[in-house]
Motif scaffolding. Structure first.
Motif, PDB file in Angstrom:
ATOM      1  N   ALA A   7       0.838  -1.203   0.000  1.00  0.00           N
ATOM      2  CA  ALA A   7       0.000   0.000   0.000  1.00  0.00           C
ATOM      3  C   ALA A   7       0.874   1.254   0.000  1.00  0.00           C
ATOM      4  O   ALA A   7       0.580   2.227  -0.709  1.00  0.00           O
ATOM      5  CB  ALA A   7      -0.919  -0.005   1.218  1.00  0.00           C
ATOM      6  N   LEU A  10       2.437   1.674  -3.559  1.00  0.00           N
ATOM      7  CA  LEU A  10       1.479   2.169  -4.553  1.00  0.00           C
ATOM      8  C   LEU A  10       1.053   3.599  -4.243  1.00  0.00           C
ATOM      9  O   LEU A  10       0.873   4.417  -5.141  1.00  0.00           O
ATOM     10  CB  LEU A  10       0.247   1.258  -4.600  1.00  0.00           C
ATOM     11  CG  LEU A  10       0.455  -0.084  -5.301  1.00  0.00           C
ATOM     12  CD1 LEU A  10      -0.830  -0.881  -5.304  1.00  0.00           C
ATOM     13  CD2 LEU A  10       0.917   0.102  -6.741  1.00  0.00           C
ATOM     14  N   SER A  11       0.910   3.893  -2.953  1.00  0.00           N
ATOM     15  CA  SER A  11       0.483   5.230  -2.552  1.00  0.00           C
ATOM     16  C   SER A  11       1.524   6.271  -2.976  1.00  0.00           C
ATOM     17  O   SER A  11       1.176   7.328  -3.526  1.00  0.00           O
ATOM     18  CB  SER A  11       0.280   5.246  -1.038  1.00  0.00           C
ATOM     19  OG  SER A  11      -0.139   6.490  -0.623  1.00  0.00           O
ATOM     20  N   GLU A  14       1.556   6.560  -6.794  1.00  0.00           N
ATOM     21  CA  GLU A  14       0.350   7.257  -7.257  1.00  0.00           C
ATOM     22  C   GLU A  14       0.469   8.764  -7.032  1.00  0.00           C
ATOM     23  O   GLU A  14       0.173   9.560  -7.928  1.00  0.00           O
ATOM     24  CB  GLU A  14      -0.858   6.687  -6.496  1.00  0.00           C
ATOM     25  CG  GLU A  14      -2.181   7.254  -6.920  1.00  0.00           C
ATOM     26  CD  GLU A  14      -3.299   6.733  -6.027  1.00  0.00           C
ATOM     27  OE1 GLU A  14      -3.617   5.540  -6.097  1.00  0.00           O
ATOM     28  OE2 GLU A  14      -3.841   7.524  -5.244  1.00  0.00           O
ATOM     29  N   LEU A  53      -5.975   2.867 -12.841  1.00  0.00           N
ATOM     30  CA  LEU A  53      -7.334   3.308 -13.151  1.00  0.00           C
ATOM     31  C   LEU A  53      -7.288   4.783 -13.542  1.00  0.00           C
ATOM     32  O   LEU A  53      -6.861   5.630 -12.755  1.00  0.00           O
ATOM     33  CB  LEU A  53      -8.230   3.099 -11.913  1.00  0.00           C
ATOM     34  CG  LEU A  53      -9.672   3.533 -12.015  1.00  0.00           C
ATOM     35  CD1 LEU A  53     -10.411   2.700 -13.046  1.00  0.00           C
ATOM     36  CD2 LEU A  53     -10.369   3.376 -10.661  1.00  0.00           C
ATOM     37  N   ASP A  60      -5.379   6.367 -10.457  1.00  0.00           N
ATOM     38  CA  ASP A  60      -5.304   5.645  -9.191  1.00  0.00           C
ATOM     39  C   ASP A  60      -4.536   4.355  -9.457  1.00  0.00           C
ATOM     40  O   ASP A  60      -4.713   3.738 -10.516  1.00  0.00           O
ATOM     41  CB  ASP A  60      -6.709   5.275  -8.681  1.00  0.00           C
ATOM     42  CG  ASP A  60      -7.366   6.436  -7.950  1.00  0.00           C
ATOM     43  OD1 ASP A  60      -6.669   7.440  -7.711  1.00  0.00           O
ATOM     44  OD2 ASP A  60      -8.562   6.330  -7.630  1.00  0.00           O
ATOM     45  N   LEU A  61      -3.708   3.961  -8.517  1.00  0.00           N
ATOM     46  CA  LEU A  61      -3.029   2.668  -8.635  1.00  0.00           C
ATOM     47  C   LEU A  61      -3.631   1.726  -7.606  1.00  0.00           C
ATOM     48  O   LEU A  61      -3.746   2.075  -6.428  1.00  0.00           O
ATOM     49  CB  LEU A  61      -1.527   2.830  -8.369  1.00  0.00           C
ATOM     50  CG  LEU A  61      -0.756   3.762  -9.307  1.00  0.00           C
ATOM     51  CD1 LEU A  61       0.721   3.765  -8.955  1.00  0.00           C
ATOM     52  CD2 LEU A  61      -0.927   3.364 -10.764  1.00  0.00           C
ATOM     53  N   LEU A  62      -4.042   0.555  -8.049  1.00  0.00           N
ATOM     54  CA  LEU A  62      -4.651  -0.422  -7.134  1.00  0.00           C
ATOM     55  C   LEU A  62      -3.915  -1.751  -7.271  1.00  0.00           C
ATOM     56  O   LEU A  62      -3.557  -2.154  -8.380  1.00  0.00           O
ATOM     57  CB  LEU A  62      -6.126  -0.647  -7.490  1.00  0.00           C
ATOM     58  CG  LEU A  62      -7.059   0.554  -7.426  1.00  0.00           C
ATOM     59  CD1 LEU A  62      -8.389   0.225  -8.072  1.00  0.00           C
ATOM     60  CD2 LEU A  62      -7.275   0.974  -5.983  1.00  0.00           C
ATOM     61  N   HIS A  63      -3.713  -2.391  -6.139  1.00  0.00           N
ATOM     62  CA  HIS A  63      -3.061  -3.701  -6.198  1.00  0.00           C
ATOM     63  C   HIS A  63      -4.034  -4.768  -6.691  1.00  0.00           C
ATOM     64  O   HIS A  63      -3.650  -5.746  -7.307  1.00  0.00           O
ATOM     65  CB  HIS A  63      -2.532  -4.064  -4.810  1.00  0.00           C
ATOM     66  CG  HIS A  63      -1.861  -5.400  -4.763  1.00  0.00           C
ATOM     67  ND1 HIS A  63      -0.816  -5.717  -5.588  1.00  0.00           N
ATOM     68  CD2 HIS A  63      -2.104  -6.493  -4.020  1.00  0.00           C
ATOM     69  CE1 HIS A  63      -0.438  -6.961  -5.340  1.00  0.00           C
ATOM     70  NE2 HIS A  63      -1.209  -7.452  -4.411  1.00  0.00           N
ATOM     71  N   HIS A  64      -5.316  -4.531  -6.395  1.00  0.00           N
ATOM     72  CA  HIS A  64      -6.325  -5.531  -6.734  1.00  0.00           C
ATOM     73  C   HIS A  64      -7.544  -4.828  -7.333  1.00  0.00           C
ATOM     74  O   HIS A  64      -7.908  -3.755  -6.879  1.00  0.00           O
ATOM     75  CB  HIS A  64      -6.717  -6.285  -5.455  1.00  0.00           C
ATOM     76  CG  HIS A  64      -7.831  -7.231  -5.651  1.00  0.00           C
ATOM     77  ND1 HIS A  64      -7.648  -8.471  -6.210  1.00  0.00           N
ATOM     78  CD2 HIS A  64      -9.157  -7.121  -5.404  1.00  0.00           C
ATOM     79  CE1 HIS A  64      -8.813  -9.083  -6.280  1.00  0.00           C
ATOM     80  NE2 HIS A  64      -9.740  -8.281  -5.791  1.00  0.00           N
TER      81      HIS A  64
END
Lengths: 205, 252
Positions: A7, A10-11, A14, A53, A60-64
Motif C-alpha cells: 500500500a 502504490l500510494s 500514485e 485506473l 489511481d493505482l490499485l493492487h487488486h
C-alpha cells in the motif's frame, strides 16, 4: 506487513505520478479522455502486478481490482521502463519485450501519452518561487536536462560503436540478425531431415 | 453486548455519561476538530491512516455500478476512491451524523473534482434512512467507536445491505504486542493531546479520541457483535500489529 508495504509503495507512486500529471496539462487532458479505463500491468521480473485506473483528476493505482482490465501489459520492469522512456517505442511496445492483451486503441493512446510526456519544471517551480524567478531557474534545469540527455545518448552511441565496430567484442545488429536467420534455417532443415528419417524408418519396418 | 447499561448511561472516553449526552458530546468533539481533522489524522498516524484506508478499498471488491455507503465518512477519503471505482453507473453515499464533518468532506470532495455519483446525507448509523437491501458495500472507518449503540448500528447496516453485500469496519483495536502497547499508551495519552492542543487548540477532544479507542471492543468482541447482527463469514485482519483492525462480514 506485506499489505502495508504494498500500500505504501502504490500510494507513493500514485502521488508522484499525479503530481507529474498536474504539471503536464496535455498529458492530464489525455488521461481525462481515457477516464474509466483500466490497465493491468503484470511485471514478470520482479514478479508483481497492479492496476492503473484512469479518471478525470489523474490516475489511481490499485493492487487488486474486481473489474477486468481494458488492457493488460505483461513484461519485465526493465522493458516497461524502456517503453516509458523511449521516444520511439514502436518496437518495444508492440514487438518483443511486452505482451499486450485487450483494447489496442487504449494501448495506442497510452503509447502517445508516454511519447509526449514531459515534465513542466517551470509550472512546478512557479508554485514555489513565483513566475519571475521560476523562468530563469527552469531554463537552467531544461538546459542541464538537455545536456545530460545528449551526453547520455552520445555515450551510449560511442560505447556501442566501440564494442561493435572497433573492438569487435560484440557483433553488430545486422550480423546477429543474419546469424539468427541461419540458425532458424538450420533448425527448419534439421526438423525436415528428422521427419524424413522418421518416414524412412516407418517404411523400412 | 450493548454499550449502554441499565442506568441508561454509556461511556464517553473513560467517563460514564447519560446515553443522550454522549451523542451531544461526540458531536461537540467533531464540530471542534472538523476543520483540521485531515491534518491531525496525518500527524497522529504519520500518514499511515491513508494506507489503512487504501487496504480497505483493495479488500472491498468494489466495481463499476456498485452502490456504496460510506458511514462516518468524515472528510471523504474512502468516498473519493470509491467514486472513481464505481464510475458513472454506480453511486457512493457519504453519510455522517456530524454536519461540520459532512460540510468539510463535501467541500474537499467537490474541490478535488469528485462529483456526479456522490451524495451526502446527514444520518445516524443506528437508524439509517435507507430502504432494506440497498447497498453492495458499506464501510465505516474510524466511526463505530463513536456510535452510542453499536449493536443497533450494526443491525441497521445489516438491514440496508443487499444479500451478498459486504460490511467493512475499519477501527482502532487492541494490540497484543506489549512493547507496542506501552508505546501506544504513552503516545495516546501524552503526545496526542499535546498535538491536539498545539495544532487544533483542543487537547480535550484528542484526549477523548484516545480514550474512546481504549473503550472500543477488541477484535474478537466486535466479530461476535457482527455475527449477532446477522452477518456471516465474519473475519478480521490486523494492521500495524493490531493497532487497527479491518472487520468484514457478509449479509447472507
Amino acid at each position: 506487513m506485506q499489505a502495508m508495504l504494498e500500500a505504501a509503495l502504490l500510494s507513493s507512486a500514485e502521488s508522484s505520478l499525479n503530481l507529474l500529471l498536474k504539471h503536464n496539462t496535455p498529458a492530464l487532458r489525455q488521461v481525462k479522455s481515457l477516464a474509466g479505463k483500466s490497465i493491468h500491468i503484470t511485471l514478470t521480473a520482479p514478479h508483481y502486478s497492479f492496476f492503473v485506473l484512469m479518471h478525470e483528476q489523474g490516475i489511481d493505482l490499485l493492487h487488486h481490482s474486481e473489474t477486468p482490465a481494458d488492457l493488460t501489459l505483461t513484461g519485465s520492469a526493465a522493458d516497461l521502463l524502456i517503453m516509458a522512456q523511449s521516444e520511439q517505442s514502436q518496437g518495444k511496445l508492440f514487438g518483443q519485450g511486452i505482451d499486450l492483451e485487450g483494447d489496442l486503441n487504449l494501448a495506442q493512446a497510452l503509447k502517445v501519452l508516454l511519447r509526449d510526456f514531459s515534465i513542466d519544471w517551470e509550472a512546478g517551480l512557479a508554485e514555489l518561487l513565483g513566475d519571475t524567478l521560476a523562468h530563469p531557474v527552469a531554463e537552467v534545469f531544461a538546459a542541464q536536462s538537455r545536456y545530460l540527455k545528449q551526453s547520455a545518448s552520445s555515450f551510449a552511441l560511442n560505447t556501442k560503436e566501440f564494442f561493435q565496430e572497433e573492438s569487435r567484442i560484440l557483433p553488430p545488429p545486422a550480423e546477429v540478425e543474419g546469424f539468427t536467420c541461419e540458425v532458424e534455417s538450420l533448425r527448419d532443415d534439421v526438423a525436415r531431415l528428422e521427419a524424413r528419417i522418421q518416414r524412412l524408418l516407418a517404411r523400412a519396418t | 453486548m450493548s454499550e449502554s447499561n441499565k442506568d441508561n448511561t454509556t461511556h464517553f472516553g473513560f467517563s460514564e455519561v447519560p446515553v443522550d449526552e454522549k451523542v451531544k458530546r461526540v458531536a461537540d468533539v467533531f464540530h471542534s476538530v472538523a476543520g483540521k481533522y485531515d491534518l491531525m489524522n496525518d500527524l497522529m498516524s504519520g500518514g499511515v491512516h491513508r494506507l489503512w484506508k487504501r487496504i480497505t478499498i483493495e479488500r472491498s471488491g468494489a466495481r463499476p455500478g456498485h452502490k456504496i455507503l460510506d458511514i462516518a465518512g468524515g472528510t471523504g477519503d474512502l468516498t473519493k476512491k470509491f467514486s472513481r471505482i464505481v464510475g458513472r453507473d454506480g453511486k457512493v453515499i457519504l453519510a455522517d451524523i456530524n454536519d461540520s464533518m459532512l460540510k468539510v468532506g463535501r467541500d474537499k470532495l467537490i474541490d478535488s473534482g469528485t462529483a456526479g455519483n456522490v451524495e451526502y446525507i446527514q444520518a445516524n448509523a443506528e437508524c439509517l434512512p435507507f430502504a432494506d437491501n440497498t447497498f453492495d458495500i458499506i464501510t465505516i472507518a474510524f466511526g463505530l467507536r463513536n456510535v452510542t449503540d453499536k449493536d443497533a448500528a450494526l443491525k441497521s447496516m445489516h438491514r440496508v445491505l443487499k444479500p451478498g453485500g459486504k460490511l467493512m469496519v475499519l477501527e482502532f483495536s487492541k494490540t497484543n504486542n506489549p512493547v507496542l502497547s506501552k508505546l501506544y499508551d504513552v503516545y495516546s495519552f501524552n503526545i496526542l493531546p499535546q498535538m491536539g492542543k498545539l495544532i487544533a487548540n483542543d487537547a480535550e477532544s484528542y484526549r477523548y479520541l484516545a480514550e474512546s479507542i481504549r473503550m472500543h471492543p477488541d477484535q474478537e468482541t466486535l466479530k461476535e457483535m457482527m455475527e449477532m447482527a446477522g452477518l456471516v463469514n465474519c473475519h478480521y485482519e490486523n494492521m500495524t500489529g493490531g493497532v487497527v483492525a479491518l472487520h468484514t462480514g457478509i449479509k447472507p
